[in-house]
Design a protein around this motif. Structure first.
Motif, PDB file in Angstrom:
ATOM      1  N   ASP A   7       0.807  -1.214   0.000  1.00 37.61           N
ATOM      2  CA  ASP A   7       0.000   0.000   0.000  1.00 37.61           C
ATOM      3  C   ASP A   7       0.842   1.267   0.000  1.00 37.61           C
ATOM      4  N   ASP A   8       2.124   1.117   0.348  1.00 32.98           N
ATOM      5  CA  ASP A   8       2.995   2.300   0.313  1.00 32.98           C
ATOM      6  C   ASP A   8       3.187   2.799  -1.114  1.00 32.98           C
ATOM      7  N   ASN A   9       2.892   1.942  -2.093  1.00 33.84           N
ATOM      8  CA  ASN A   9       3.052   2.332  -3.488  1.00 33.84           C
ATOM      9  C   ASN A   9       1.862   3.131  -4.002  1.00 33.84           C
ATOM     10  N   LEU A  10       0.805   3.224  -3.210  1.00 32.21           N
ATOM     11  CA  LEU A  10      -0.349   3.997  -3.641  1.00 32.21           C
ATOM     12  C   LEU A  10       0.002   5.481  -3.677  1.00 32.21           C
ATOM     13  N   PRO A  11      -0.491   6.234  -4.673  1.00 26.75           N
ATOM     14  CA  PRO A  11      -0.206   7.667  -4.724  1.00 26.75           C
ATOM     15  C   PRO A  11      -0.883   8.410  -3.586  1.00 26.75           C
ATOM     16  N   ASP A  12      -0.379   9.560  -3.312  1.00 22.32           N
ATOM     17  CA  ASP A  12      -0.948  10.418  -2.281  1.00 22.32           C
ATOM     18  C   ASP A  12      -2.415  10.700  -2.612  1.00 22.32           C
ATOM     19  N   LYS A  13      -3.285  10.480  -1.643  1.00 22.90           N
ATOM     20  CA  LYS A  13      -4.720  10.638  -1.887  1.00 22.90           C
ATOM     21  C   LYS A  13      -5.084  12.079  -2.233  1.00 22.90           C
ATOM     22  N   ASP A  14      -4.276  13.040  -1.781  1.00 22.16           N
ATOM     23  CA  ASP A  14      -4.569  14.442  -2.096  1.00 22.16           C
ATOM     24  C   ASP A  14      -4.411  14.722  -3.583  1.00 22.16           C
ATOM     25  N   ILE A  29      -3.514  -6.154  -9.635  1.00 19.72           N
ATOM     26  CA  ILE A  29      -3.757  -7.251 -10.573  1.00 19.72           C
ATOM     27  C   ILE A  29      -2.867  -7.167 -11.802  1.00 19.72           C
ATOM     28  N   GLY A  30      -2.031  -6.140 -11.861  1.00 17.40           N
ATOM     29  CA  GLY A  30      -1.113  -6.012 -12.989  1.00 17.40           C
ATOM     30  C   GLY A  30      -0.137  -4.869 -12.771  1.00 17.40           C
ATOM     31  N   ARG A  31       1.011  -4.971 -13.432  1.00 17.16           N
ATOM     32  CA  ARG A  31       2.035  -3.925 -13.329  1.00 17.16           C
ATOM     33  C   ARG A  31       2.628  -3.648 -14.706  1.00 17.16           C
ATOM     34  N   GLY A  32       3.018  -2.390 -14.917  1.00 11.39           N
ATOM     35  CA  GLY A  32       3.743  -1.997 -16.120  1.00 11.39           C
ATOM     36  C   GLY A  32       4.990  -1.246 -15.720  1.00 11.39           C
ATOM     37  N   ILE A  33       5.709  -0.710 -16.703  1.00 14.86           N
ATOM     38  CA  ILE A  33       6.941   0.025 -16.409  1.00 14.86           C
ATOM     39  C   ILE A  33       6.653   1.242 -15.545  1.00 14.86           C
ATOM     40  N   SER A  35       3.214   2.000 -14.513  1.00 12.18           N
ATOM     41  CA  SER A  35       1.810   1.952 -14.115  1.00 12.18           C
ATOM     42  C   SER A  35       1.531   0.723 -13.256  1.00 12.18           C
ATOM     43  N   THR A  36       0.461   0.835 -12.502  1.00  9.79           N
ATOM     44  CA  THR A  36      -0.031  -0.264 -11.681  1.00  9.79           C
ATOM     45  C   THR A  36      -1.526  -0.403 -11.924  1.00  9.79           C
ATOM     46  N   VAL A  37      -1.997  -1.636 -12.048  1.00 11.74           N
ATOM     47  CA  VAL A  37      -3.425  -1.883 -12.253  1.00 11.74           C
ATOM     48  C   VAL A  37      -3.981  -2.539 -10.995  1.00 11.74           C
ATOM     49  N   ARG A  38      -5.024  -1.926 -10.448  1.00  5.71           N
ATOM     50  CA  ARG A  38      -5.666  -2.453  -9.241  1.00  5.71           C
ATOM     51  C   ARG A  38      -7.144  -2.717  -9.488  1.00  5.71           C
ATOM     52  N   ARG A  39      -7.619  -3.781  -8.910  1.00  6.05           N
ATOM     53  CA  ARG A  39      -9.069  -3.964  -8.852  1.00  6.05           C
ATOM     54  C   ARG A  39      -9.611  -2.889  -7.924  1.00  6.05           C
ATOM     55  N   CYS A  40     -10.738  -2.304  -8.295  1.00  2.00           N
ATOM     56  CA  CYS A  40     -11.319  -1.280  -7.430  1.00  2.00           C
ATOM     57  C   CYS A  40     -12.841  -1.429  -7.400  1.00  2.00           C
ATOM     58  N   ILE A  41     -13.438  -0.891  -6.371  1.00  2.00           N
ATOM     59  CA  ILE A  41     -14.877  -0.976  -6.155  1.00  2.00           C
ATOM     60  C   ILE A  41     -15.470   0.423  -6.243  1.00  2.00           C
ATOM     61  N   LYS A  52      -6.150   1.629 -13.780  1.00  2.00           N
ATOM     62  CA  LYS A  52      -4.753   1.729 -14.203  1.00  2.00           C
ATOM     63  C   LYS A  52      -4.215   3.059 -13.704  1.00  2.00           C
ATOM     64  N   ILE A  53      -3.245   3.004 -12.810  1.00  2.00           N
ATOM     65  CA  ILE A  53      -2.678   4.197 -12.189  1.00  2.00           C
ATOM     66  C   ILE A  53      -1.318   4.462 -12.833  1.00  2.00           C
ATOM     67  N   ILE A  54      -1.236   5.517 -13.621  1.00  2.00           N
ATOM     68  CA  ILE A  54      -0.012   5.851 -14.358  1.00  2.00           C
ATOM     69  C   ILE A  54       0.773   6.889 -13.575  1.00  2.00           C
ATOM     70  N   ASP A  55       2.013   6.551 -13.259  1.00  2.00           N
ATOM     71  CA  ASP A  55       2.878   7.407 -12.453  1.00  2.00           C
ATOM     72  C   ASP A  55       3.668   8.339 -13.369  1.00  2.00           C
ATOM     73  N   LEU A  56       3.444   9.639 -13.239  1.00  2.00           N
ATOM     74  CA  LEU A  56       4.135  10.629 -14.060  1.00  2.00           C
ATOM     75  C   LEU A  56       5.210  11.387 -13.289  1.00  2.00           C
ATOM     76  N   SER A  57       5.536  10.922 -12.090  1.00  2.00           N
ATOM     77  CA  SER A  57       6.558  11.617 -11.292  1.00  2.00           C
ATOM     78  C   SER A  57       7.927  11.421 -11.926  1.00  2.00           C
ATOM     79  N   GLN A  58       8.744  12.459 -11.914  1.00  2.00           N
ATOM     80  CA  GLN A  58      10.049  12.426 -12.564  1.00  2.00           C
ATOM     81  C   GLN A  58      10.932  11.320 -12.011  1.00  2.00           C
ATOM     82  N   GLU A  59      10.829  11.061 -10.698  1.00  2.00           N
ATOM     83  CA  GLU A  59      11.714  10.099 -10.062  1.00  2.00           C
ATOM     84  C   GLU A  59      11.502   8.684 -10.574  1.00  2.00           C
TER      85      GLU A  59
END
Length: 391
Positions: A7-14, A29-33, A35-41, A52-59
């Motif tokens: 859960d530490d990999n989840l983005p900041d809720k703000d 349920i899946g990972r990319g270079i 991005s992370t794919v999660r089942r959600c309700i 599908k949560i795509i991370d655009l942070s420079q780091e």
């Protein structure tokens, strides 16, 4: 939401208050270079989706231009909205964009990738292949009707829903074409690239390529579904690319002995090197392989029903008198010499290989179960076959 070890990999809720207000993320349920794919309700309805949560942070991008990634994602969203509403194309439910993350909410396909399904069953029957390929081609026809070329059709980019219906996904390489426009970029997956795609990258005077590349990819997929390995695979990539350029493949392997002529003929028409001579999506769906005989309802006919019952009983009696093929002993010398040519043993061998390795080598690369045994000594192979046969 229950805490998980990742859960530490989840983005900041703000960063995406709207997303978290509407959806509750669950397990990955899946990972990319990037991005992370999660089942959600969905909180209001309780319906399940895939986020599908795509991370655009420079780091996290290791030098990748995040502006380019953001623009590419927006282009994919635009195309997904253009092709929305078709039963065999993944449905984009919601989009949330923040400074560092993009959330894409899709319908959830619980049966996962066609690739993984094929891995579990080894090969598909002609009937099942017809069912899958009809839906793939129907989806491609809808995409092409919008003047869009997908450019990366393959079993990994085809999902299956609860009823094993097709959902074409991953439009990251998709492109909207203007009238008469040709493309020249080299993109896609090596084993599924059409000859004209390779030529556009290799020769300065190449005419480029268009929507026909998706038809070629459908031919590769259909070939793979029927026999469990792609037509042009070779452990040396240069040899594989040359085979693609020349359209060099065959139906001579033992598996093809059990396949009828119609699917072979369709594959021949799909895998034509010259794109102008290749069958198009409309003609593909009209091919005899997809023709089914409809049974007309003419009311109840007692005499016909009784006659049919007699025929069934007579056939059952005759079948009982026939020697059962599975009861016949397999000569050990034949099994040792070339077990894979024997129809009774192929499924056993393939099933054992899949249980040992769990996949076809590597997704998107050498998708051929034969490669699993290439570096094993023959004596070791024979021992493996004999031990499996004795079980």
């Amino acid at each position: 939401m229950a805490k998980e070890e990742d859960d530490d990999n989840l983005p900041d809720k703000d960063a995406a208050k709207e997303f978290y207000a509407k959806y509750e993320p669950k397990e990955i349920i899946g990972r990319g270079i990037s991005s992370t794919v999660r089942r959600c309700i969905e909180k209001e309805t309780g319906h399940e989706f895939a986020a599908k949560i795509i991370d655009l942070s420079q780091e996290s991008q290791d030098g990748v231009d995040t502006h380019i990634m953001r623009d590419a994602t927006r282009q994919e969203i635009q195309i997904l909205r253009m092709v929305a509403g078709h039963p065999y194309i993944i449905e984009l439910q919601d989009v949330f964009e923040s400074e560092t993350f993009i959330f894409l909410v899709f319908e959830l396909c619980k049966n996962g990738e066609l690739f993984d399904y094929l891995t579990s069953v080894v090969t598909l029957s002609e009937k099942k292949t017809r069912y899958i390929m009809r839906q793939v081609l129907e989806g491609v026809r809808h995409v092409h009707s919008k003047n869009i070329v997908h450019r990366d059709l393959k079993p990994e980019n085809i999902l299956l829903d609860d009823q094993l219906n097709v959902k074409i996904t991953d439009f990251g390489f998709a492109k909207v074409l203007n009238d008469g426009e040709k493309l020249f970029e080299l993109c896609g997956t090596p084993g599924y690239l059409a000859p004209e795609t390779l030529k556009a990258n290799m020769f300065e005077d190449a005419p480029g390529y268009g929507k026909e590349v998706d038809i070629w990819a459908c031919g590769v997929i259909m070939f793979t579904l029927l026999v469990g390995c792609p037509p042009f695979w070779h452990r040396k990539q240069m040899v594989m690319l040359r085979n693609i350029m020349e359209g060099r493949y065959s139906f001579t392997s033992p598996e093809w002995a059990d396949i009828s002529e119609d699917p072979k003929d369709l594959i021949r028409r799909l895998l034509v090197v010259e794109p102008s001579e290749r069958i198009d999506v409309h003609e593909s769906l009209m091919h005899p392989f997809f023709n089914t005989v409809a049974i007309k309802s003419g009311g109840f006919n007692a005499r016909a029903k009784i006659r049919l019952a007699f025929v069934v009983v007579r056939a059952a009696v005759r079948l009982r008198r026939l020697p059962h093929t599975s009861a016949r002993a397999v000569a050990l010398v034949d099994a040792l010499r070339d077990p894979y040519t024997m129809r009774a043993l192929r499924k056993v061998i393939d099933g054992c290989a899949f249980r040992v390795y769990g996949h076809w080598v590597k997704k998107g690369e050498g998708q051929n179960r034969a490669a699993l045994f290439e570096n094993m000594p023959k004596t070791e192979l024979k021992s493996l076959y004999v031990s499996n046969l004795s079980r």
